[in-house]
Design a protein around this motif. Sequence first.
Motif, PDB file in Angstrom:
ATOM      1  N   ASN A  83      18.248  -0.236   8.870  1.00 17.98           N
ATOM      2  CA  ASN A  83      17.864   1.176   8.854  1.00 17.98           C
ATOM      3  C   ASN A  83      16.395   1.270   8.443  1.00 17.98           C
ATOM      4  OD1 ASN A  83      17.365   3.886   8.244  1.00 17.98           O
ATOM      5  ND2 ASN A  83      19.459   4.240   7.574  1.00 17.98           N
ATOM      6  N   PRO A  84      15.522   1.685   9.368  1.00 20.75           N
ATOM      7  CA  PRO A  84      14.087   1.685   9.044  1.00 20.75           C
ATOM      8  C   PRO A  84      13.704   2.685   7.967  1.00 20.75           C
ATOM      9  CG  PRO A  84      14.473   2.766  11.150  1.00 20.75           C
ATOM     10  CD  PRO A  84      15.779   2.157  10.740  1.00 20.75           C
ATOM     11  N   LEU A  85      14.571   3.652   7.692  1.00 17.33           N
ATOM     12  CA  LEU A  85      14.263   4.672   6.686  1.00 17.33           C
ATOM     13  C   LEU A  85      14.603   4.225   5.270  1.00 17.33           C
ATOM     14  CD1 LEU A  85      15.534   7.863   8.567  1.00 17.33           C
ATOM     15  CD2 LEU A  85      13.161   7.077   8.305  1.00 17.33           C
ATOM     16  N   THR A  86      15.563   3.312   5.139  1.00 19.48           N
ATOM     17  CA  THR A  86      16.046   2.962   3.790  1.00 19.48           C
ATOM     18  C   THR A  86      15.988   1.472   3.469  1.00 19.48           C
ATOM     19  OG1 THR A  86      18.334   2.747   4.599  1.00 19.48           O
ATOM     20  CG2 THR A  86      17.639   4.921   3.803  1.00 19.48           C
ATOM     21  N   ASP A  87      15.855   0.621   4.482  1.00 23.22           N
ATOM     22  CA  ASP A  87      16.049  -0.815   4.263  1.00 23.22           C
ATOM     23  C   ASP A  87      14.764  -1.638   4.322  1.00 23.22           C
ATOM     24  OD1 ASP A  87      18.655   0.010   4.276  1.00 23.22           O
ATOM     25  OD2 ASP A  87      19.226  -0.976   6.149  1.00 23.22           O
ATOM     26  N   ILE A  88      13.594  -0.984   4.386  1.00 24.47           N
ATOM     27  CA  ILE A  88      12.320  -1.702   4.482  1.00 24.47           C
ATOM     28  C   ILE A  88      11.304  -1.074   3.531  1.00 24.47           C
ATOM     29  CG2 ILE A  88      10.435  -2.465   5.987  1.00 24.47           C
ATOM     30  CD1 ILE A  88      12.333  -2.173   8.363  1.00 24.47           C
ATOM     31  N   ALA A  89      10.649  -1.915   2.740  1.00 22.65           N
ATOM     32  CA  ALA A  89       9.551  -1.479   1.881  1.00 22.65           C
ATOM     33  C   ALA A  89       8.275  -2.178   2.332  1.00 22.65           C
ATOM     34  CB  ALA A  89       9.840  -1.820   0.422  1.00 22.65           C
ATOM     35  N   ILE A  90       7.217  -1.399   2.560  1.00 27.72           N
ATOM     36  CA  ILE A  90       5.907  -1.974   2.900  1.00 27.72           C
ATOM     37  C   ILE A  90       5.177  -2.293   1.603  1.00 27.72           C
ATOM     38  CG2 ILE A  90       3.732  -1.614   4.114  1.00 27.72           C
ATOM     39  CD1 ILE A  90       5.186   0.501   5.810  1.00 27.72           C
ATOM     40  N   CYS A  91       4.645  -3.516   1.509  1.00 30.92           N
ATOM     41  CA  CYS A  91       4.005  -3.978   0.276  1.00 30.92           C
ATOM     42  C   CYS A  91       2.635  -4.581   0.567  1.00 30.92           C
ATOM     43  CB  CYS A  91       4.886  -5.022  -0.419  1.00 30.92           C
ATOM     44  SG  CYS A  91       6.529  -4.413  -0.897  1.00 30.92           S
ATOM     45  N   CYS A  92       1.945  -4.969  -0.478  1.00 37.39           N
ATOM     46  CA  CYS A  92       0.625  -5.603  -0.345  1.00 37.39           C
ATOM     47  C   CYS A  92       0.819  -7.095  -0.106  1.00 37.39           C
ATOM     48  CB  CYS A  92      -0.215  -5.349  -1.584  1.00 37.39           C
ATOM     49  SG  CYS A  92      -0.643  -3.624  -1.811  1.00 37.39           S
ATOM     50  N   GLY A  93       1.212  -7.433   1.095  1.00 31.67           N
ATOM     51  CA  GLY A  93       1.439  -8.825   1.463  1.00 31.67           C
ATOM     52  C   GLY A  93       2.815  -9.310   1.053  1.00 31.67           C
ATOM     53  N   GLN A  94       3.188 -10.491   1.579  1.00 30.14           N
ATOM     54  CA  GLN A  94       4.473 -11.095   1.216  1.00 30.14           C
ATOM     55  C   GLN A  94       4.525 -11.413  -0.266  1.00 30.14           C
ATOM     56  OE1 GLN A  94       5.017 -14.495   0.180  1.00 30.14           O
ATOM     57  NE2 GLN A  94       7.227 -14.151  -0.006  1.00 30.14           N
ATOM     58  N   THR A  95       3.394 -11.781  -0.850  1.00 31.64           N
ATOM     59  CA  THR A  95       3.369 -12.163  -2.265  1.00 31.64           C
ATOM     60  C   THR A  95       3.841 -11.027  -3.152  1.00 31.64           C
ATOM     61  OG1 THR A  95       1.540 -13.691  -1.859  1.00 31.64           O
ATOM     62  CG2 THR A  95       1.912 -13.035  -4.133  1.00 31.64           C
ATOM     63  N   GLU A  96       3.336  -9.815  -2.905  1.00 29.43           N
ATOM     64  CA  GLU A  96       3.785  -8.689  -3.717  1.00 29.43           C
ATOM     65  C   GLU A  96       5.225  -8.318  -3.404  1.00 29.43           C
ATOM     66  OE1 GLU A  96       3.058  -4.085  -4.962  1.00 29.43           O
ATOM     67  OE2 GLU A  96       2.919  -4.739  -2.889  1.00 29.43           O
ATOM     68  N   ALA A  97       5.606  -8.404  -2.130  1.00 27.01           N
ATOM     69  CA  ALA A  97       6.992  -8.107  -1.766  1.00 27.01           C
ATOM     70  C   ALA A  97       7.949  -9.031  -2.515  1.00 27.01           C
ATOM     71  CB  ALA A  97       7.185  -8.250  -0.258  1.00 27.01           C
ATOM     72  N   PHE A  98       7.594 -10.322  -2.566  1.00 24.68           N
ATOM     73  CA  PHE A  98       8.436 -11.298  -3.270  1.00 24.68           C
ATOM     74  C   PHE A  98       8.458 -10.993  -4.765  1.00 24.68           C
ATOM     75  CE2 PHE A  98       9.196 -15.221  -5.572  1.00 24.68           C
ATOM     76  CZ  PHE A  98      10.299 -15.747  -4.919  1.00 24.68           C
ATOM     77  N   ALA A  99       7.280 -10.753  -5.357  1.00 28.56           N
ATOM     78  CA  ALA A  99       7.218 -10.477  -6.791  1.00 28.56           C
ATOM     79  C   ALA A  99       8.020  -9.228  -7.148  1.00 28.56           C
ATOM     80  CB  ALA A  99       5.761 -10.321  -7.220  1.00 28.56           C
ATOM     81  N   ALA A 100       7.916  -8.199  -6.302  1.00 30.09           N
ATOM     82  CA  ALA A 100       8.673  -6.977  -6.561  1.00 30.09           C
ATOM     83  C   ALA A 100      10.175  -7.215  -6.441  1.00 30.09           C
ATOM     84  CB  ALA A 100       8.224  -5.877  -5.589  1.00 30.09           C
ATOM     85  N   ALA A 101      10.570  -8.067  -5.491  1.00 28.22           N
ATOM     86  CA  ALA A 101      11.998  -8.394  -5.340  1.00 28.22           C
ATOM     87  C   ALA A 101      12.521  -9.121  -6.570  1.00 28.22           C
ATOM     88  CB  ALA A 101      12.207  -9.238  -4.085  1.00 28.22           C
TER      89      ALA A 101
END
Length: 401
Positions: A83-101
């Motif tokens: 679901n593109p409205l609820t299941d994806i977060a845009i972050c500052c690169g993969q590094t931040e996405a991973f750290a936030a996860a």
Amino acid sequence: MEAKLSRAAKKLTTSPIQELSQLAQSCNAINLAEGFPDFPAPPHIKNAAVSAINSDFNQYRHVQGICDHLSQMVKETQGLDINPLTDIAICCGQTEAFAAAICATIDAGDEVILFDPSYETYEGCVTMAGGVPIHVPLDPPHWTLDPSKLLTSLSERTKAIVLNSPHNPTGKVFTKDELETIARACCSQNCLAITDEVYEHITYDTVKHISLATFPGMQERTVITSSLSKTFSVTGWRVGWAIGPAFLVSAISNIHVKVTDSAPAPFQEAALTALRSPPEYFQTLKSDYQSKRDYIVKLLAGVGFKIQFIPRGSIFLFAELPEDCLLSDVEFVKKLILEAGVVAVPGQGFFHANLSSNGISKGRCSYQKRYIRFAFCKSHETLAAVSERLGNFFNGASFLR
């Protein structure tokens, strides 16, 4: 005043890699250490970024179109309904996405499984969150996963398993059997999976990337992280994403907003152009990188490196030192910088000391100082210059005698 530092900050020490990077800069060495291209990004993507800046997309922004396109791509490549409205977060690169996860899921004392060798960012993020990294060794020379080593590393405190495939530093692509082993472990242990799939479009020969989220019971417990960086040669743009169950993505988004608020707005706009690239773009990407891989494999094997495993994905070759070389990886790289004018990364920075806690003797870990990582995401001119320098270097190499 150092006593004022947090426990996490004290654990994040500098590595020999940083010292060698400074040495390499002072020697003007050719850089095969860092995983970014020395050739231009595709013109149509750069033009899109310039156009976005000139159109004044320069303030905080969330470009929903990125999520819409990613949802389509994941459906086409992996068969997952997102679901593109609820299941994806845009972050500052993969590094931040991973750290936030990691920050969204790991509490103090939670154990997180990492496959060794591993990219150093993973351990750093787990440590900063108060988690406990548990390193499960992959077996050289083909970096295979022994299911028994994974199973004996699990405990009631295991909260997540981190998977990077295609893999940095080895170029391994985890097999279907290995992925099934990891999926079964997650389901039986009721733990999460956090994946780094940043090299998802860079695989070789007949190998295809398979996301761990596609296995039974895994989509609801997996966070996929990736980015534009490697696929589109824009590592400095810092546009990445996390894909997962809505409750996890909501938490990741909240952390992202508190830390950075927004990924760079004009580059988010340009990401739409990148993600709309035709299938031929991705085919050419693979073909070009495969030719570079074949070139560096032949080059390094020709000067004496032991190449027992040819990368199946990513942009790295993890080469073993020549058999008669008495130097450690760090010593060798220092010599390589000073005498050949070429810089690579010592392999020991990807290995971790607590391997012995899994019942593995120090003797069996002697290989940890025998590998060098070379990044081959470079122009043909750069690789040709490396070939000449290494040829001269090995012809007069005193350390081999």
